[in-house]
Design an enzyme around this catalytic site. Sequence first.
Site, short mmCIF file in Angstrom:
data_model
loop_
_atom_site.label_atom_id
_atom_site.label_comp_id
_atom_site.label_asym_id
_atom_site.label_seq_id
_atom_site.Cartn_x
_atom_site.Cartn_y
_atom_site.Cartn_z
CB SER A 52 -8.65 1.27 5.62
OG SER A 52 -9.32 2.46 5.36
CB SER A 85 -8.13 3.91 2.67
OG SER A 85 -7.32 3.25 3.64
CE LYS A 128 -3.91 2.02 2.60
NZ LYS A 128 -4.78 1.92 3.80
N1 GLN Z 1 -13.38 4.74 6.05
C1 GLN Z 1 -12.74 5.20 7.25
C2 GLN Z 1 -12.32 6.63 7.10
O1 GLN Z 1 -12.51 7.17 6.05
C3 GLN Z 1 -11.61 4.30 7.62
C4 GLN Z 1 -10.36 4.62 6.91
C5 GLN Z 1 -9.22 3.76 7.36
O2 GLN Z 1 -9.38 2.78 8.07
N2 GLN Z 1 -8.03 4.16 6.98
O3 GLN Z 1 -11.82 7.23 8.01
#
Ligand code: GLN
Length: 489
Positions: free
Chosen positions: A182, A158, A78
């Site tokens: 995410s 994400s 990532k």
């Molecule tokens: N969807 C969540 C956010 O936008 C989680 C994102 C994440 O875990 N990095 O904050």
Amino acid sequence: MTNLTALTIATARDKLAKKEFTAVELTQAHLAAMDRHKHLNAFIAMTPDVAVARAKESDARLASGKSGALEGIPLGIKDLFCTEGVQTTAGSHILEGFVPPYESTVTQKLRDAGSVMLGKLNLDEFAMGSSNLTSFFGAVKSPWKAKTRSDDLVPGGSSGGSAAAVSGYLAMGATGTDTGGSIRQPASFCGIVGVKPTYGRCSRWGVVAFASSLDQPGPMTRTVRDAAIMLKVMCGHDPKDSTSAPMAVPDFEAVLGQGVKGLRIGIPKEYRPDGLNTEVAALWDCGIQWMKDAGATIVDISLPHTKTALPTYYIVAPAEASSNLARYDGVRFGQRVEGKSLDEMYSKTRAAGFGTEVKRRILIGTYVLSAGYYDAYYLKAQKVRALIARDFTEAFEKVDAILTPTAPTPAFGVNDPQDDPVAMYLNDVFTVPASLAGIPGASVPAGLNSDGLPLGLQVLTKRWDEETMFRVCQVLEDAAQFPFLKVTP
Ligand code: GLN
């Protein structure tokens, strides 16, 4: 020869050891697949030269009998993990062109274990999102298609590039990071396994910070065994991260197959709100039955503060993000837009460098931390966070693991209207409570909905008990017989 990209990490590991093919051949097969599936936009940067060079080194070590735990295994990283000499963007324009002079602890461990980096995977900007639609480098497309629509679907977020690459056979596994879901939500959308370990299990050093008290790296793979193999390499105490815990690293792979006989599995009633997607609810019932069939005892439990988790998360995470992102000022990292004064340079750089969602989070975070509102929002959220964690502590006095759906819906369309940020935040409803409590959570692909789209089930356990989590995940995987995508030639 069988299509090498279809192998699991565990099988490839054994076949490499038996010299049935070389690490270079395995890597080349993945690089070719990445080329063929460029339209998915899973990678921000492909690193074929790095990959082939590392694969050659792996072949030399395999020949000399000095191989590591992931020797020759091609992985995607990532693009939130700093990689020495390779651009690291966090999916943001502001970091475009940033080439770290150091390697994150987790990617260093993966490298030391002999794995091969294929490239840097796309993500929502600064890991903020649930769709990968906020990346400066464009949307990632899921390799999955619905039966009733021909348009592209989101891979979740994400870690959307990671999920698309692993489910589409472009990488055998990938790193993800999970702040509020995410790793788990994109795993659910793309039909793969995603593990968020206990907060403090994997070092955050060299991972671009979003919300430091929540961020946690973890593996994304096609099987539970592969996730266990990868996690063992990724975790362990790191003196460079003061929140990394000095805990021994268990052999997660060794517990697979122990089953769930005699375990107590908690089913929290708050995760079945009125109006829950009927197919998600039905699959959850299926999972409960699989647990019973495997000899576990089902216990109805309550996690009373569940409904406060989403608002709490969307105060704590932006607050920490607004502080963490203050460092992107045009002076030290990435992009700069000149101005007439230093202040103007800062504001022009940040205005041009950050996307809409990131700006929204910075504004929310700055607001909840500001003098007049700190007590009303941030301090209150911290107190509620403690209550959410206590719900879990009390539940784990009665049960060994908790089973829930991972996400409230299957994947949605890349072009579906996205005009309401709060609707996007609702994706995280089942994943953020565990993030706030710091407990481990995994998503296992459990079935398809009537439109042919993957749905995941989430397994939660108490802090540091990933072993029980893996046991439950393995039973779900065995029972589900998930219909993976076919490898396309
Ligand atoms: N969807 C969540 C956010 O936008 C989680 C994102 C994440 O875990 N990095 O904050």
